[in-house]
Design an enzyme around this catalytic site. Structure first.
Site, PDB file in Angstrom:
ATOM      1  N   VAL A  11     -36.448   0.064  16.742  1.00  0.00           N
ATOM      2  CA  VAL A  11     -37.125  -0.519  17.908  1.00  0.00           C
ATOM      3  C   VAL A  11     -38.261   0.604  18.470  1.00  0.00           C
ATOM      4  O   VAL A  11     -38.363   1.703  18.182  1.00  0.00           O
ATOM      5  CB  VAL A  11     -36.087  -0.656  19.193  1.00  0.00           C
ATOM      6  CG1 VAL A  11     -35.142  -1.788  18.599  1.00  0.00           C
ATOM      7  CG2 VAL A  11     -35.360   0.688  19.367  1.00  0.00           C
ATOM      8  N   SER A  12     -39.292  -0.060  19.130  1.00  0.00           N
ATOM      9  CA  SER A  12     -40.317   0.746  19.396  1.00  0.00           C
ATOM     10  C   SER A  12     -40.085   1.447  20.725  1.00  0.00           C
ATOM     11  O   SER A  12     -40.638   2.521  20.880  1.00  0.00           O
ATOM     12  CB  SER A  12     -41.500  -0.179  19.673  1.00  0.00           C
ATOM     13  OG  SER A  12     -41.807  -0.689  18.503  1.00  0.00           O
ATOM     14  N   THR A  13     -39.266   1.152  21.672  1.00  0.00           N
ATOM     15  CA  THR A  13     -39.051   1.626  22.883  1.00  0.00           C
ATOM     16  C   THR A  13     -37.520   1.990  23.157  1.00  0.00           C
ATOM     17  O   THR A  13     -36.723   1.377  22.524  1.00  0.00           O
ATOM     18  CB  THR A  13     -39.604   1.281  24.031  1.00  0.00           C
ATOM     19  OG1 THR A  13     -39.077  -0.167  24.293  1.00  0.00           O
ATOM     20  CG2 THR A  13     -41.160   0.973  23.941  1.00  0.00           C
ATOM     21  N   GLN A  16     -35.297  -0.907  24.497  1.00  0.00           N
ATOM     22  CA  GLN A  16     -35.191  -2.199  23.663  1.00  0.00           C
ATOM     23  C   GLN A  16     -33.707  -2.067  22.925  1.00  0.00           C
ATOM     24  O   GLN A  16     -33.170  -0.937  22.912  1.00  0.00           O
ATOM     25  CB  GLN A  16     -36.103  -2.226  22.623  1.00  0.00           C
ATOM     26  CG  GLN A  16     -37.580  -2.461  23.043  1.00  0.00           C
ATOM     27  CD  GLN A  16     -38.559  -2.752  21.687  1.00  0.00           C
ATOM     28  OE1 GLN A  16     -38.481  -1.885  20.897  1.00  0.00           O
ATOM     29  NE2 GLN A  16     -39.147  -3.930  21.831  1.00  0.00           N
TER      30      GLN A  16
END
Length: 186
Positions: A11-13, A16
């Protein structure tokens, strides 16, 4: 193949939800990164690549979770399959076994190109949004990591010859941020 099924989640952040990606998928172990897929610089991906063995299957929700760069995606899949590790993408219903067939290479390239294109669109929309917010006066940019007095002290210590890496650790910032503060002085 009798090896393990190893899951990879990205996940990017940090806010999330990583659990949903391989929910209801049977795996023996999961490696999770909370980082951008723009490049291969991800700690758990490195651990996974060192962990998997001949006969294992790496299971990923979708190609864009493994990489958002076509060259990186192709290299990761090629390196794994060359070692006898299958790569399975759940969303795309594709499994790569290293047969290097023309159809497998085409599917990997086409689907990987879509992931790379999607990343480019995200960056473009982000730039447009920032430009609009700046025009409205609503965008101030990212909050600086250090106060001005800390920046002055950092510059003084760097000029005195202290190692940039140790300064970065002490101030809790990256070396690149140290260099950015030093460049601002010029």
């Amino acid at each position: 193949m009798n090896g393990q099924r190893i899951g990879y989640v990205r996940v990017s952040t940090f806010d999330q939800n990583a659990e949903r990606q391989l929910q209801e998928v049977q795996v023996d172990r999961i490696f999770t990164d909370k980082a951008s897929g723009k490049d291969r610089n991800r700690p758990q991906l490195d651990v996974l690549l060192g962990y998997v063995r001949d006969g294992d299957t790496v299971v990923v929700h979708s190609m864009d979770r493994l990489a958002r760069n076509l060259d990186d995606l192709r290299k990761i899949v090629h390196d794994l399959t060359k070692r006898g590790v299958q790569v399975e993408f759940i969303k795309e219903h594709l499994t790569f076994i290293g047969d290097d067939s023309a159809m497998a290479n085409l599917m990997l390239s086409v689907m990987g190109a879509f992931a790379e294109f999607e990343r480019a669109l995200i960056r473009e929309r982000q730039r447009e949004g920032i430009a609009l917010a700046k025009n409205r006066g609503a965008y101030q940019g990212r909050k600086r990591s250090l106060r001005q007095d800390q920046v002055l002290e950092l510059r003084k210590r760097a000029k005195a010859g202290e190692a940039k890496a140790s300064l970065a650790r002490e101030y809790g910032i990256s070396r690149e941020t140290v260099y950015q503060y030093l460049r601002e002085e010029s």
